[in-house]
Write a protein that holds these residues in place. Sequence first.
Motif, PDB file in Angstrom:
ATOM      1  N   LEU A  10      66.494  18.022  47.248  1.00 54.83           N
ATOM      2  CA  LEU A  10      67.144  17.241  48.293  1.00 54.83           C
ATOM      3  C   LEU A  10      67.787  18.160  49.332  1.00 54.83           C
ATOM      4  O   LEU A  10      67.795  17.861  50.532  1.00 54.83           O
ATOM      5  CB  LEU A  10      68.202  16.324  47.672  1.00 54.83           C
ATOM      6  CG  LEU A  10      68.663  15.125  48.505  1.00 54.83           C
ATOM      7  CD1 LEU A  10      67.481  14.219  48.843  1.00 54.83           C
ATOM      8  CD2 LEU A  10      69.729  14.346  47.744  1.00 54.83           C
ATOM      9  N   GLU A  11      68.294  19.297  48.864  1.00 50.97           N
ATOM     10  CA  GLU A  11      68.863  20.280  49.790  1.00 50.97           C
ATOM     11  C   GLU A  11      67.781  20.889  50.669  1.00 50.97           C
ATOM     12  O   GLU A  11      67.991  21.123  51.865  1.00 50.97           O
ATOM     13  CB  GLU A  11      69.595  21.370  49.012  1.00 50.97           C
ATOM     14  CG  GLU A  11      70.313  22.371  49.895  1.00 50.97           C
ATOM     15  CD  GLU A  11      71.129  23.377  49.105  1.00 50.97           C
ATOM     16  OE1 GLU A  11      71.701  24.290  49.732  1.00 50.97           O
ATOM     17  OE2 GLU A  11      71.182  23.252  47.868  1.00 50.97           O
ATOM     18  N   TRP A  13      65.075  19.406  51.617  1.00 54.28           N
ATOM     19  CA  TRP A  13      64.772  18.365  52.609  1.00 54.28           C
ATOM     20  C   TRP A  13      65.834  18.351  53.709  1.00 54.28           C
ATOM     21  O   TRP A  13      65.500  18.285  54.902  1.00 54.28           O
ATOM     22  CB  TRP A  13      64.704  17.006  51.914  1.00 54.28           C
ATOM     23  CG  TRP A  13      64.661  15.837  52.852  1.00 54.28           C
ATOM     24  CD1 TRP A  13      63.602  15.425  53.615  1.00 54.28           C
ATOM     25  CD2 TRP A  13      65.727  14.922  53.130  1.00 54.28           C
ATOM     26  NE1 TRP A  13      63.938  14.317  54.346  1.00 54.28           N
ATOM     27  CE2 TRP A  13      65.236  13.990  54.063  1.00 54.28           C
ATOM     28  CE3 TRP A  13      67.040  14.808  52.671  1.00 54.28           C
ATOM     29  CZ2 TRP A  13      66.030  12.953  54.558  1.00 54.28           C
ATOM     30  CZ3 TRP A  13      67.823  13.788  53.150  1.00 54.28           C
ATOM     31  CH2 TRP A  13      67.319  12.870  54.082  1.00 54.28           C
ATOM     32  N   GLY A  14      67.091  18.421  53.320  1.00 56.95           N
ATOM     33  CA  GLY A  14      68.162  18.408  54.311  1.00 56.95           C
ATOM     34  C   GLY A  14      68.089  19.597  55.247  1.00 56.95           C
ATOM     35  O   GLY A  14      68.327  19.467  56.460  1.00 56.95           O
ATOM     36  N   ASN A  15      67.723  20.765  54.711  1.00 62.31           N
ATOM     37  CA  ASN A  15      67.607  21.961  55.548  1.00 62.31           C
ATOM     38  C   ASN A  15      66.433  21.870  56.516  1.00 62.31           C
ATOM     39  O   ASN A  15      66.435  22.518  57.571  1.00 62.31           O
ATOM     40  CB  ASN A  15      67.461  23.204  54.671  1.00 62.31           C
ATOM     41  CG  ASN A  15      68.723  23.536  53.909  1.00 62.31           C
ATOM     42  OD1 ASN A  15      69.823  23.133  54.295  1.00 62.31           O
ATOM     43  ND2 ASN A  15      68.586  24.267  52.814  1.00 62.31           N
ATOM     44  N   LEU A  17      65.335  19.012  57.929  1.00 63.12           N
ATOM     45  CA  LEU A  17      65.519  17.959  58.929  1.00 63.12           C
ATOM     46  C   LEU A  17      65.893  18.560  60.288  1.00 63.12           C
ATOM     47  O   LEU A  17      66.726  19.454  60.380  1.00 63.12           O
ATOM     48  CB  LEU A  17      66.624  16.996  58.488  1.00 63.12           C
ATOM     49  CG  LEU A  17      66.279  16.015  57.374  1.00 63.12           C
ATOM     50  CD1 LEU A  17      67.522  15.235  56.968  1.00 63.12           C
ATOM     51  CD2 LEU A  17      65.177  15.056  57.823  1.00 63.12           C
ATOM     52  N   HIS A 210      59.752  14.114  52.566  1.00 61.40           N
ATOM     53  CA  HIS A 210      60.620  13.225  53.341  1.00 61.40           C
ATOM     54  C   HIS A 210      60.679  11.829  52.711  1.00 61.40           C
ATOM     55  O   HIS A 210      61.760  11.258  52.538  1.00 61.40           O
ATOM     56  CB  HIS A 210      60.105  13.143  54.779  1.00 61.40           C
ATOM     57  CG  HIS A 210      60.951  12.293  55.674  1.00 61.40           C
ATOM     58  ND1 HIS A 210      62.233  12.634  56.037  1.00 61.40           N
ATOM     59  CD2 HIS A 210      60.701  11.096  56.275  1.00 61.40           C
ATOM     60  CE1 HIS A 210      62.737  11.701  56.822  1.00 61.40           C
ATOM     61  NE2 HIS A 210      61.828  10.763  56.985  1.00 61.40           N
ATOM     62  N   ALA A 213      62.601  11.978  49.405  1.00 65.68           N
ATOM     63  CA  ALA A 213      64.047  12.101  49.599  1.00 65.68           C
ATOM     64  C   ALA A 213      64.663  10.774  50.033  1.00 65.68           C
ATOM     65  O   ALA A 213      65.755  10.403  49.557  1.00 65.68           O
ATOM     66  CB  ALA A 213      64.339  13.190  50.635  1.00 65.68           C
ATOM     67  N   ARG A 214      63.989  10.059  50.919  1.00 62.19           N
ATOM     68  CA  ARG A 214      64.530   8.778  51.370  1.00 62.19           C
ATOM     69  C   ARG A 214      64.615   7.784  50.209  1.00 62.19           C
ATOM     70  O   ARG A 214      65.592   7.033  50.086  1.00 62.19           O
ATOM     71  CB  ARG A 214      63.668   8.209  52.503  1.00 62.19           C
ATOM     72  CG  ARG A 214      63.705   9.025  53.788  1.00 62.19           C
ATOM     73  CD  ARG A 214      65.117   9.102  54.357  1.00 62.19           C
ATOM     74  NE  ARG A 214      65.632   7.788  54.687  1.00 62.19           N
ATOM     75  CZ  ARG A 214      65.493   7.212  55.879  1.00 62.19           C
ATOM     76  NH1 ARG A 214      64.844   7.829  56.849  1.00 62.19           N
ATOM     77  NH2 ARG A 214      65.990   6.014  56.104  1.00 62.19           N
ATOM     78  N   LEU A 217      67.554   8.792  47.954  1.00 61.30           N
ATOM     79  CA  LEU A 217      68.860   8.431  48.528  1.00 61.30           C
ATOM     80  C   LEU A 217      69.164   6.952  48.300  1.00 61.30           C
ATOM     81  O   LEU A 217      70.321   6.577  48.042  1.00 61.30           O
ATOM     82  CB  LEU A 217      68.890   8.759  50.023  1.00 61.30           C
ATOM     83  CG  LEU A 217      68.917  10.251  50.386  1.00 61.30           C
ATOM     84  CD1 LEU A 217      68.929  10.422  51.893  1.00 61.30           C
ATOM     85  CD2 LEU A 217      70.130  10.948  49.768  1.00 61.30           C
TER      86      LEU A 217
END
Length: 251
Positions: A10-11, A13-15, A17, A210, A213-214, A217
Amino acid sequence: MPGPGAAQLLEVWGNGLGQDPVRRALVMLAAAVPDADPDGLVDWPLGRRDTQLLAFRASLFGAGLEAIAQCPGCGMEVVLAFTAADLAAPQYAQSAAPLTVSLERYEATLRPVTSRDLLALDRTNPEQLDSDSASPAETALAARCITAVTEGGAPVDPGTLPPEVLATLGEELGRADPAAATELSVQCPGCGQGWLAPFHIASYLWSELHHWARRLLIDVHTLARAYGWSERDILALPPLRRQAYLGLVAT
């Protein structure tokens, strides 16, 4: 899911974005080879990068892949199902290496393209480098990848080469790194036309990551509301137990 845990992925993915495609691929590559020097990954040949991303994708989501290609003849959407092994054809298994090209009175040595080269082009969609006609970006890319060039036996500055020479050298770049460009052989079941469809593992993997991850969440949100657990606690749960709790919430 082998490889990084849910929180780590998840991290990643966040990086990724908000990043352009090249930097996003490097974020995923750093996760794929955590022991490698992150500063050195930008200088990997694209074929090496994509081969590693394909293996990373298989470790996360399995060896099977599906994609959709549109027939250039009739416009029909064709569903493709293949595996990572199908992409390991002999021509893609070749290692990247410098390539010497002779063009009339010119002789040039080309090195494989790297992510650093694509970043230098300052383009938001570097995957469109394979167009039918040379663009300024393509000739600039060819100029960057020339390690030596002579005209009539005398060394010359790559920046002084005529545009048509740079364009031809740009077309030859793929031979220095066969694994940098993957094409799928497709035949339309509707009209019977065959063609080669480009496949970009970095874009494919990012799309999967993506969507994963969605969905995750949403699961975290559901369990946090139901049980008051923190994100850390929820992500630490094994996937099967997390799904079991989600099933109980839905009952």
